[in-house]
Design a protein around this motif. Structure first.
Motif, PDB file in Angstrom:
ATOM      1  N   THR A   1       0.956  -1.108   0.215  1.00 14.99           N
ATOM      2  CA  THR A   1      -0.407  -0.274  -0.374  1.00 14.99           C
ATOM      3  C   THR A   1       0.691   1.013  -0.089  1.00 14.99           C
ATOM      4  OG1 THR A   1      -0.387  -0.423   2.193  1.00 14.99           O
ATOM      5  CG2 THR A   1      -2.303  -1.026   1.113  1.00 14.99           C
TER       6      THR A   1
ATOM      7  N   ARG B   1      -3.992  -5.615  -4.102  1.00 13.41           N
ATOM      8  CA  ARG B   1      -3.540  -4.536  -4.719  1.00 13.41           C
ATOM      9  C   ARG B   1      -2.666  -4.774  -5.672  1.00 13.41           C
ATOM     10  NH1 ARG B   1      -4.068  -5.592   0.383  1.00 13.41           N
ATOM     11  NH2 ARG B   1      -2.976  -4.244   2.221  1.00 13.41           N
TER      12      ARG B   1
ATOM     13  N   HIS C   1      -1.933   4.454 -11.008  1.00 14.43           N
ATOM     14  CA  HIS C   1      -2.376   4.177  -9.785  1.00 14.43           C
ATOM     15  C   HIS C   1      -2.593   3.043  -8.572  1.00 14.43           C
ATOM     16  CE1 HIS C   1      -3.412   8.245 -11.637  1.00 14.43           C
ATOM     17  NE2 HIS C   1      -4.437   8.521 -10.522  1.00 14.43           N
TER      18      HIS C   1
ATOM     19  N   PHE D   1      -4.840   1.011  -5.941  1.00 16.82           N
ATOM     20  CA  PHE D   1      -5.848   0.218  -5.872  1.00 16.82           C
ATOM     21  C   PHE D   1      -6.105  -1.040  -5.033  1.00 16.82           C
ATOM     22  CE2 PHE D   1      -6.669   1.406  -9.877  1.00 16.82           C
ATOM     23  CZ  PHE D   1      -7.816   1.708 -10.186  1.00 16.82           C
TER      24      PHE D   1
ATOM     25  N   HIS E   1      -7.926  -3.818  -3.339  1.00 18.92           N
ATOM     26  CA  HIS E   1      -9.129  -4.776  -4.051  1.00 18.92           C
ATOM     27  C   HIS E   1     -10.007  -3.491  -5.136  1.00 18.92           C
ATOM     28  CE1 HIS E   1      -8.692  -7.481  -1.233  1.00 18.92           C
ATOM     29  NE2 HIS E   1      -8.754  -7.624  -0.828  1.00 18.92           N
ATOM     30  N   ASP E   2     -11.227  -3.439  -4.287  1.00 19.64           N
ATOM     31  CA  ASP E   2     -11.989  -2.319  -5.773  1.00 19.64           C
ATOM     32  C   ASP E   2     -12.027  -0.987  -5.557  1.00 19.64           C
ATOM     33  OD1 ASP E   2     -13.911  -2.947  -3.469  1.00 19.64           O
ATOM     34  OD2 ASP E   2     -15.384  -2.998  -4.724  1.00 19.64           O
ATOM     35  N   ARG E   3     -10.937  -0.603  -4.559  1.00 14.07           N
ATOM     36  CA  ARG E   3     -10.824   0.739  -4.049  1.00 14.07           C
ATOM     37  C   ARG E   3      -9.426   1.925  -4.297  1.00 14.07           C
ATOM     38  NH1 ARG E   3     -16.702   1.595  -1.829  1.00 14.07           N
ATOM     39  NH2 ARG E   3     -15.971   3.714  -2.001  1.00 14.07           N
ATOM     40  N   LEU E   4      -9.968   2.877  -4.574  1.00 13.02           N
ATOM     41  CA  LEU E   4      -8.381   3.755  -4.913  1.00 13.02           C
ATOM     42  C   LEU E   4      -7.428   3.608  -3.723  1.00 13.02           C
ATOM     43  CD1 LEU E   4      -9.001   6.654  -7.300  1.00 13.02           C
ATOM     44  CD2 LEU E   4      -7.291   4.516  -7.786  1.00 13.02           C
TER      45      LEU E   4
ATOM     46  N   SER F   1      -9.579   3.441   0.807  1.00 15.99           N
ATOM     47  CA  SER F   1      -9.861   1.761   1.023  1.00 15.99           C
ATOM     48  C   SER F   1      -9.635   1.825   2.609  1.00 15.99           C
ATOM     49  CB  SER F   1      -7.878   1.404   0.230  1.00 15.99           C
ATOM     50  OG  SER F   1      -6.940   1.562   1.221  1.00 15.99           O
TER      51      SER F   1
ATOM     52  N   PRO G   1      -3.884   8.200  -4.907  1.00 12.50           N
ATOM     53  CA  PRO G   1      -3.360   6.678  -5.275  1.00 12.50           C
ATOM     54  C   PRO G   1      -2.576   6.669  -6.489  1.00 12.50           C
ATOM     55  CG  PRO G   1      -5.696   7.772  -5.927  1.00 12.50           C
ATOM     56  CD  PRO G   1      -5.159   9.112  -4.854  1.00 12.50           C
TER      57      PRO G   1
END
Ligand SMILES: Nc1ncnc2c1ncn2[C@@H]1O[C@H](COP(=O)(O)OP(=O)(O)O)[C@@H](O)[C@H]1O
Ligand SMILES: O=C(O)[C@@H](O)C(=O)COP(=O)(O)O
Length: 420
Positions: free
Chosen positions: A90, A126, A132, A134, A136-139, A143, A156
């Protein structure tokens, strides 16, 4: 030693050690050892990959650079042909560092450019697309990582974020180039003049392609995913034999300590609470000295056999409030010392299976235990292997990154840490 890793925290170190020891089918990975800090002596001759775990993610930039260069020198002296600088999937860092300054210092020391920077770890959700990040499905910035106690990730666009930290420009290799194959990636990287280059990857196959493209790069940077194909490079050319990992563990009294405030860890604590004894550590009372490690020792030893868990983990609101009262660094330092002291007393009292949640927290605990080097065993969940310390009285450990692990991780980990 063929492959050397400089990891900026202890959970991250066991994450990448797991990836390298596992390798890819059918050949498996390398014989891997994790070292806690830069060793003072040479590694055993049969170690093919050495991971030096530092606690350099959130320390001042100059110290992080100095420690990383110290690790580099030791790894080169062991014969390493390729060095990986492992940071968080991350991209945990601030505008000041430490990913950029350490990456550039290592590149300068090895006299290389066009160094891959790729935190992607698809197995843990990740992915990097158009530079950018991510989760999972989030920026990244939506997250939950925007609330991290030490490195809130609010942007992001990791190319832009990294640029705040570096002296030179930051390049980018897009996914469509990666999908054209290893030769195209190698040629694209070779044509760049940037020191660090973000490379997109959204699947393990993308990481294997990148790994193959950078087989002859002296320096690579990224999350554990970037190492997926690196062991295979050495096996393919006959330098390493391949290894499928082994079952290790230790029976005996157990303890779980959690200092991570991530959503994943807090969820795992909630699940654990349903059927096991848990102790919420009152951080305010730790700060005032009213609560000491003896409270935790009493609780854990009174509940052996029941998978006791002691945690400081708080919600974003609780974290903000306590940091506003005492200061961010002060709270982190006090809790690090608290967990370190607790772990030391637990091991002295006979605990042989220890699960720790949180990278900084794990660093504090394992440094206090002064365990030397760790052998990498079976995987518990993606990114978290069983670790066994050397010596006459080994400790079986699971160091869980805050964000990793299934909902029932704590029980699962204690079972996997057993020898029988
Ligand atoms: N209740 C709390 N309030 C504020 N800070 C906390 C609290 N509990 C733990 N911390 C601190 O938050 C940080 C969590 O970081 P870390 O252990 O690396 O977890 P993660 O793996 O989730 O990043 C540590 O510095 C820890 O001391
Ligand atoms: O790359 C990752 O996500 C992990 O290996 C890691 O570095 C975790 O750091 P913490 O969340 O601080 O444990």
């Amino acid at each position: 030693m063929l492959l050397g890793v400089i990891a900026d925290d202890f959970t991250g170190a066991s994450d990448i050690a797991n990836t390298i020891a596992k390798g890819v089918a059918p050949n498996g990975g390398l014989r891997t050892a994790q070292f806690l800090g830069v060793p003072k002596t040479a590694a055993a001759a049969d170690v093919e990959a050495g991971v030096v775990a530092l606690k350099s993610r959130t320390i001042p930039v100059e110290e992080a650079v100095a420690q990383s260069l110290g690790a580099l020198n030791w790894l080169l002296a062991q014969g390493c042909r390729q060095i990986v600088f492992k940071y968080c999937s991350t991209f945990d860092s601030t505008r000041d560092g430490n990913i950029g300054p350490v990456g550039e210092a290592l590149a300068d020391a090895l006299d290389v450019k066009s160094v891959v920077a790729c935190p992607a770890f698809p197995g843990a959700g990740r992915t990097v697309y158009m530079a950018h990040l991510f989760v999972h499905d989030r920026l990244l910035s939506e997250s939950g990582m925007q609330n991290h106690p030490l490195t809130p990730m609010t942007d992001p666009d990791i190319r832009r974020w990294l640029r705040y930290q570096t002296r030179s420009s930051v390049g980018h290799v897009a996914l469509d180039t990666v999908r054209k194959g290893a030769e195209e990636v190698a040629a694209t990287l070779a044509a760049k003049d940037d020191t660090l280059v973000i490379v997109d990857a959204i699947s393990d196959q993308d990481l294997i392609t990148i790994g193959s493209a950078i087989a002859d790069h002296k320096l690579v940077t990224g999350g554990s995913g970037i190492a997926i194909g690196l062991a295979e490079n050495f096996i393919r050319c006959g330098l390493a034999t391949g290894n499928s990992g082994r079952l290790i563990g230790r029976d005996g009294p157990e303890a779980i300590l959690a200092g991570s405030c991530s959503g994943a860890t807090r969820g795992q604590i909630d699940v654990h609470k349903r059927n096991h004894p848990t102790l919420a550590i009152d951080v305010d009372k730790v700060m005032s000295g009213e609560t000491t490690s003896d409270h935790v020792i009493e609780f854990i030893t009174g509940n052996h056999g029941e998978a006791p868990l002691a945690y400081s983990s708080g919600t974003p609101e609780e974290v903000k409030a306590i940091q506003a009262k005492y200061g961010r660094e002060e709270v982190a330092a006090k809790l690090d010392a608290f967990f370190a002291d607790t772990a030391l007393k637990l091991v002295r009292s006979g605990v042989t299976r220890l699960v720790v949640a949180g990278g900084e927290t794990s660093g504090a605990v394992v440094s206090a235990l002064d365990l030397g080097s760790l052998t990498i065993g079976q995987e518990i969940d993606p990114g978290v292997p069983v670790l066994l310390s050397d010596g006459e009285k080994p400790i079986a450990l699971a160091l869980k990154s805050g964000n990793f692990g299934s909902a029932d991780f704590f029980v699962k980990a204690l079972k996997r840490l057993k020898a029988s």
